[in-house]
Design a protein around this motif. Structure first.
Motif, PDB file in Angstrom:
ATOM      1  N   THR A  22       8.646  24.384 -28.296  1.00 48.63           N
ATOM      2  CA  THR A  22      10.087  24.126 -28.362  1.00 48.63           C
ATOM      3  C   THR A  22      10.384  22.647 -28.096  1.00 48.63           C
ATOM      4  N   ILE A 153      17.125  24.164 -20.830  1.00 53.77           N
ATOM      5  CA  ILE A 153      16.973  25.242 -21.810  1.00 53.77           C
ATOM      6  C   ILE A 153      15.841  26.112 -21.291  1.00 53.77           C
ATOM      7  N   SER A 187      21.979  24.900 -20.440  1.00 55.95           N
ATOM      8  CA  SER A 187      22.465  24.889 -21.827  1.00 55.95           C
ATOM      9  C   SER A 187      22.388  26.281 -22.426  1.00 55.95           C
ATOM     10  N   GLY A 188      21.310  26.995 -22.078  1.00 53.77           N
ATOM     11  CA  GLY A 188      21.190  28.346 -22.601  1.00 53.77           C
ATOM     12  C   GLY A 188      19.782  28.895 -22.520  1.00 53.77           C
ATOM     13  N   LEU A 190      16.750  30.604 -24.660  1.00 53.03           N
ATOM     14  CA  LEU A 190      16.238  30.643 -26.029  1.00 53.03           C
ATOM     15  C   LEU A 190      15.201  31.755 -26.139  1.00 53.03           C
ATOM     16  N   LYS A 217      24.937  30.943 -21.854  1.00 56.61           N
ATOM     17  CA  LYS A 217      24.832  30.976 -23.311  1.00 56.61           C
ATOM     18  C   LYS A 217      23.447  31.489 -23.695  1.00 56.61           C
ATOM     19  N   PHE A 219      21.235  31.316 -26.971  1.00 57.50           N
ATOM     20  CA  PHE A 219      21.275  30.648 -28.276  1.00 57.50           C
ATOM     21  C   PHE A 219      21.231  31.676 -29.411  1.00 57.50           C
ATOM     22  N   ASP A 220      22.024  31.400 -30.444  1.00 69.63           N
ATOM     23  CA  ASP A 220      22.005  32.268 -31.631  1.00 69.63           C
ATOM     24  C   ASP A 220      20.647  32.183 -32.319  1.00 69.63           C
ATOM     25  N   ALA A 221      20.056  30.977 -32.301  1.00 67.68           N
ATOM     26  CA  ALA A 221      18.735  30.798 -32.915  1.00 67.68           C
ATOM     27  C   ALA A 221      17.713  31.604 -32.122  1.00 67.68           C
ATOM     28  N   LEU A 255      18.337  25.790 -34.040  1.00 70.91           N
ATOM     29  CA  LEU A 255      18.417  25.457 -32.608  1.00 70.91           C
ATOM     30  C   LEU A 255      18.840  23.996 -32.437  1.00 70.91           C
ATOM     31  N   GLU A 258      22.461  23.644 -32.827  1.00 72.15           N
ATOM     32  CA  GLU A 258      23.193  24.192 -31.676  1.00 72.15           C
ATOM     33  C   GLU A 258      23.158  23.222 -30.502  1.00 72.15           C
ATOM     34  N   VAL A 259      21.991  22.625 -30.245  1.00 75.03           N
ATOM     35  CA  VAL A 259      21.840  21.708 -29.111  1.00 75.03           C
ATOM     36  C   VAL A 259      22.616  20.420 -29.377  1.00 75.03           C
TER      37      VAL A 259
END
Length: 261
Positions: A22, A153, A187-188, A190, A217, A219-221, A255, A258-259
């Motif tokens: 990542t 993250i 941030s979220g 993953l 959050k 992440f949608d990804a 991703l 989004e970031v």
């Protein structure tokens, strides 16, 4: 200091959840968008360093250990000391086994939690984004990364045991916020190495959303499980070069957006 400059720690005390992959692909993804990016290997195993093509990190003369050693000893740093430029547009501060000795040294010094932050403050204005690839433990190096970061993250496998490990990580983050870095945010989360065709992965993602979705959050990804992603580490390049039209590449592209936003 560059007002836009942001330090993001990629952190989870569990190993094998895709932290390094990542860090590489998010970092290179952001560089492809024109951001000035520094990747920092905060793991004595040097996985990030090896993944970017330096397969024998122990042969490197200057690493994160060199610069942290100078900060500890109050010695002046040379401009760009220890930093290597990677052909895909990111800079790297590599690590090797010497970092294990630095971690032992840190235990006995003043302001031991903020040595990495002190170093990063000397280079922050040269970058838009600095990504820290944390080691798979909650030791002094990870605490340094959390105290230096603006945000983090948390990569997490679509696996029940990963969900259990989150509680311990959240406690550590809470402690760092209270005692060292009150501005630290998340941030979220993953989700990585997921096979969303299986009911199991779908259930874990659902459980994660139910457990943490209201406060964090997610992440949608979602990064799919793929042998292609593992191959990139051996080749020293990003998924964008290795398999540009694949599903992992698309997921890291998503991703990155989004970031960046």
């Amino acid at each position: 200091m560059n007002a836009k400059s942001k330090v993001i720690a990629i952190c989870n005390q569990k190993g094998g959840v895709g932290k390094t992959v990542t860090t590489v692909n998010l970092g290179i993804g952001l560089a492809r968008q024109g951001k000035r990016v520094l990747l920092v290997d905060v793991d004595a195993q040097g996985s990030l360093t090896a993944s970017l093509g330096y397969q024998h990190p122990d042969q490197l003369e200057e690493t994160i250990s060199t610069v942290l050693g100078k900060v500890i000893e109050d010695k002046p740093l040379l401009p760009g000391e220890g930093i290597i430029h990677h052909k895909e547009g990111v800079d790297l501060l590599p690590a090797n086994i010497d970092l294990a000795a630095i971690e032992v040294t840190l235990v006995n010094i003043m302001s031991r939690e903020t040595i990495l932050r002190e170093y990063l403050n000397t280079v922050r204005d040269q970058y838009d984004i600095i990504l820290l690839d944390c080691c798979p433990s909650l030791g002094m190096l990870t605490i340094n990364a959390l105290s230096a970061a603006d945000t983090l993250i948390i990569p997490m496998m679509a696996h029940y045991l990963s969900l259990k490990g989150m509680e311990q990580l959240m406690r550590t983050i809470g402690k760092v916020k209270r005692q060292i870095n009150p501005n630290l945010t998340i941030s979220g989360i993953l989700v990585t190495m997921a096979d969303m065709r299986t009911t199991y992965s779908q259930e874990i993602v659902e459980l994660l959303r139910n457990s943490y979705g209201s406060q964090l959050k997610i992440f949608d990804a979602i990064i799919p499980r793929s042998i292609r992603a593992a191959e990139t580490s051996a080749e020293g390049k990003s998924i964008f070069l290795h398999d540009p039209s694949g599903k992992v590449s698309a997921a890291y592209e998503a991703l990155t957006l989004e970031v960046a936003s």
